[in-house]
Design a protein around this motif. Structure first.
Motif, mmCIF file in Angstrom:
data_model
loop_
_atom_site.group_PDB
_atom_site.id
_atom_site.type_symbol
_atom_site.label_atom_id
_atom_site.label_comp_id
_atom_site.label_asym_id
_atom_site.label_seq_id
_atom_site.Cartn_x
_atom_site.Cartn_y
_atom_site.Cartn_z
ATOM 1 N N VAL A 195 0.274 0.837 -4.893
ATOM 2 C CA VAL A 195 -1.702 0.604 -3.856
ATOM 3 C C VAL A 195 -1.888 -0.630 -5.450
ATOM 4 N N ARG A 196 -0.761 0.078 -6.575
ATOM 5 C CA ARG A 196 -1.465 -1.059 -7.149
ATOM 6 C C ARG A 196 -1.356 -2.883 -6.925
ATOM 7 N N ARG A 197 -0.667 -3.631 -6.308
ATOM 8 C CA ARG A 197 -0.256 -5.061 -5.958
ATOM 9 C C ARG A 197 -0.649 -4.740 -4.672
ATOM 10 N N SER A 198 -0.708 -4.051 -3.409
ATOM 11 C CA SER A 198 -0.708 -3.900 -2.343
ATOM 12 C C SER A 198 -1.156 -2.821 -1.338
ATOM 13 N N PRO A 199 -2.092 -2.633 -1.219
ATOM 14 C CA PRO A 199 -3.305 -2.042 -0.190
ATOM 15 C C PRO A 199 -2.524 -1.616 1.209
ATOM 16 N N LEU A 200 -2.098 -2.744 1.179
ATOM 17 C CA LEU A 200 -1.347 -3.253 3.023
ATOM 18 C C LEU A 200 0.129 -1.936 2.615
ATOM 19 N N LEU A 201 0.456 -1.953 2.099
ATOM 20 C CA LEU A 201 2.243 -1.815 2.048
ATOM 21 C C LEU A 201 1.972 -0.205 1.150
ATOM 22 N N ALA A 202 0.867 0.136 0.675
ATOM 23 C CA ALA A 202 0.301 1.574 0.608
ATOM 24 C C ALA A 202 0.243 2.028 1.581
ATOM 25 N N GLY A 203 -0.527 1.504 2.961
ATOM 26 C CA GLY A 203 -1.001 2.306 4.120
ATOM 27 C C GLY A 203 -0.085 2.100 4.827
ATOM 28 N N VAL A 204 0.994 1.297 4.565
ATOM 29 C CA VAL A 204 2.308 0.866 5.840
ATOM 30 C C VAL A 204 3.198 2.254 5.339
ATOM 31 N N LEU A 205 3.153 2.495 4.010
ATOM 32 C CA LEU A 205 4.153 3.338 3.543
ATOM 33 C C LEU A 205 3.199 4.974 3.504
ATOM 34 N N VAL A 206 2.518 4.967 3.573
ATOM 35 C CA VAL A 206 1.755 6.659 3.512
ATOM 36 C C VAL A 206 2.112 6.929 5.529
#
Length: 489
Positions: free
Chosen positions: A250-261
């Motif tokens: 979430v520090r750098r990429s809300p998109l990646l954070a969403g995919v992972l969660v």
């Protein structure tokens, strides 16, 4: 300062090591009331064990000794860290990795869940549907993996998400019809996820020596977690690893954070609490919040849609369950005497959600201060870790149905925070639940061991859990009173 913590730190290391050694020694003894047999081979492949035929009393005493020694070591380590102890995190991390490897070199203990995981993977790998078919169907077809599954799981379809099923499918593809090999692959994957979580947490705090040491002690060298999170082979290690990766992203990429969660929730739906934590961290960045939520929803939908509604049917059934060791177990008989079964269970579930909200609200200042004093510099990660710690702690204290391995979801974000009184609540809760669920298998036990297990799980568990709940409420009330008076507790 060195004099103050030197004795505590030495004792902490000794008790942690004792907890780990007792765990491994119990595993080496072979099949027992804590360890189901693992049919199949090859014999040269881990896990390894002797055939000592240990008594139920012996393995129960060893596992209780491991849990209590580990808990004492963790408590002393937390005190020593607060007193200024700053051990070399690299050495602790190396020891933690070695302990995780050792924990999968002996067979899983504490439940027979890993056997039904193997069956779900075998069903998926042989054209069956683990959300509709069961181990009994495999066994009826003569499959040795299906025959190995123990009560009470022979007739239970999978309650886990498609990511968990994918892990189980992979293990079954590699293991074929050998329960031994499938289970080893599952525990090895879980150990890798557990270690990866520890390394991710350490990366999140940068070069802070004491913070990295806290993570190594509370996560990687934690005998309680090495037992229920690594050795026992539960899929929580994988699901939590993905969820922690989402927090860090979430520090750098809300998109990646969403995919992972989204992937984490597709492994275990209870990790939806991490979605709320990420949403809290992005509450002032509405565009990023929308991206995170959209990505998580898209991934979750893509994972679940091919499975249809049957993937949720067993989940709905499980939502009516109440653990023996949870405080809300005390409400089952009174409510079921006044209402029918389904209405009583629905009401218990609602009480659990209300209690979760109340405990989270009361403990919010405690956890917020711990996050503010912690080593995480990035505000989004700090807020996400604090919210995840708060929500998951409130969840395991109040949920109608909870088991000791669920606590992995709590320990991971707590390791990113500064020390607080909430650490002791978590340590007490995990120790209580681990002790309540040994030896673990649903098999006949000698009268003495059976009486002890029933007392720990059915009497000590719910009343001690209620005491922890009241402790959480008092701690939260005091923190809010201090905040209102302008004091920084």
């Amino acid at each position: 300062m060195k004099h103050n913590h030197a004795g505590q730190s030495r004792a902490a290391v000794a008790f942690l090591a004792t907890g780990i050694v007792l765990l491994l020694a119990t595993g080496l003894l072979g099949p027992s009331a804590a360890q189901p047999p693992l049919p199949g081979g090859p014999s040269w492949l881990p896990p390894y064990r002797f055939a000592a035929d240990p008594s139920a009393g012996l393995v129960t005493a060893l596992l209780l000794g491991s849990a209590l020694s580990g808990a004492l070591g963790l408590g002393l380590a937390m005190l020593a860290l607060r007193a200024g102890w700053a051990p070399d995190p690299r050495r602790l991390t190396a020891a933690g990795i070695a302990a995780a490897v050792a924990a999968v070199l002996v067979p899983p203990m504490g439940s027979a869940d890993h056997l039904v995981y193997a069956a779900y993977g075998r069903l998926a790998a042989t054209g069956g549907d683990p959300y509709r078919d069961t181990a009994t169907d495999l066994a009826a077809a003569g499959d040795p993996v299906g025959r190995a599954v123990e009560a009470p799981w022979q007739d239970t379809p999978s309650v886990y998400g498609p990511v968990a099923t994918a892990e189980q499918w992979l293990a079954a593809k590699l293991g074929g019809d050998s329960t031994h090999t499938i289970v080893f692959v599952l525990t090895l994957l879980g150990a890798a996820a557990f270690v990866a979580t520890g390394l991710l947490l350490q990366r999140a705090v940068g070069a802070d020596r004491q913070a990295r040491a806290r993570i190594a002690l509370l996560w990687m060298l934690n005998p309680l977690l090495l037992f229920v999170g690594v050795n026992a082979g539960h899929l929580d290690a994988l699901a939590v690893a993905i969820a922690v990766a989402a927090l860090v992203a979430v520090r750098r990429s809300p998109l990646l954070a969403g995919v992972l969660v989204g992937l984490a929730c597709a492994a275990k739906v209870s990790l939806g609490l991490y979605v709320l934590a990420l949403a809290w961290a992005l509450r002032h960045r509405l565009k990023d919040l929308a991206v995170m939520l959209g990505a998580g929803l898209a991934v979750g939908a893509a994972a679940y849609l091919p499975l249809g509604t049957q993937a949720f049917e067993q989940m709905r059934e499980n939502s009516k369950m109440v653990s023996l060791a949870m405080p809300l177990r005390l409400a089952v008989k009174p409510l079921e005497s006044a209402l029918d079964h389904d209405d009583a269970r629905t009401l218990i579930g609602l009480i659990g959600w209300v209690a979760l909200a109340l405990v989270a609200w009361l403990l919010a200042p405690v956890v917020a201060r711990a996050a503010a004093r912690g080593p995480v510099a990035d505000p989004a990660l700090r807020d996400a870790a604090g919210a995840a710690a708060l929500l998951t702690l409130a969840w395991v204290l109040t949920a109608p149905y909870s088991l000791p391995w669920y606590d992995l979801a709590v320990w991971a974000p707590f390791a990113l925070l500064g020390a607080s009184a909430a650490d002791w609540l978590l340590l007490a809760r995990t120790t209580l639940l681990v002790c309540a669920y040994v030896p673990g298998r649903a098999v006949p036990l000698p009268d003495g061991v059976d009486s002890l297990a029933r007392t720990l799980r059915g009497t000590v568990g719910p009343y001690a859990g209620l005491a922890l709940l009241f402790g959480a409420l008092r701690l939260g009330q005091r923190a809010r009173r201090d905040a209102a008076a302008g004091r920084d507790g």
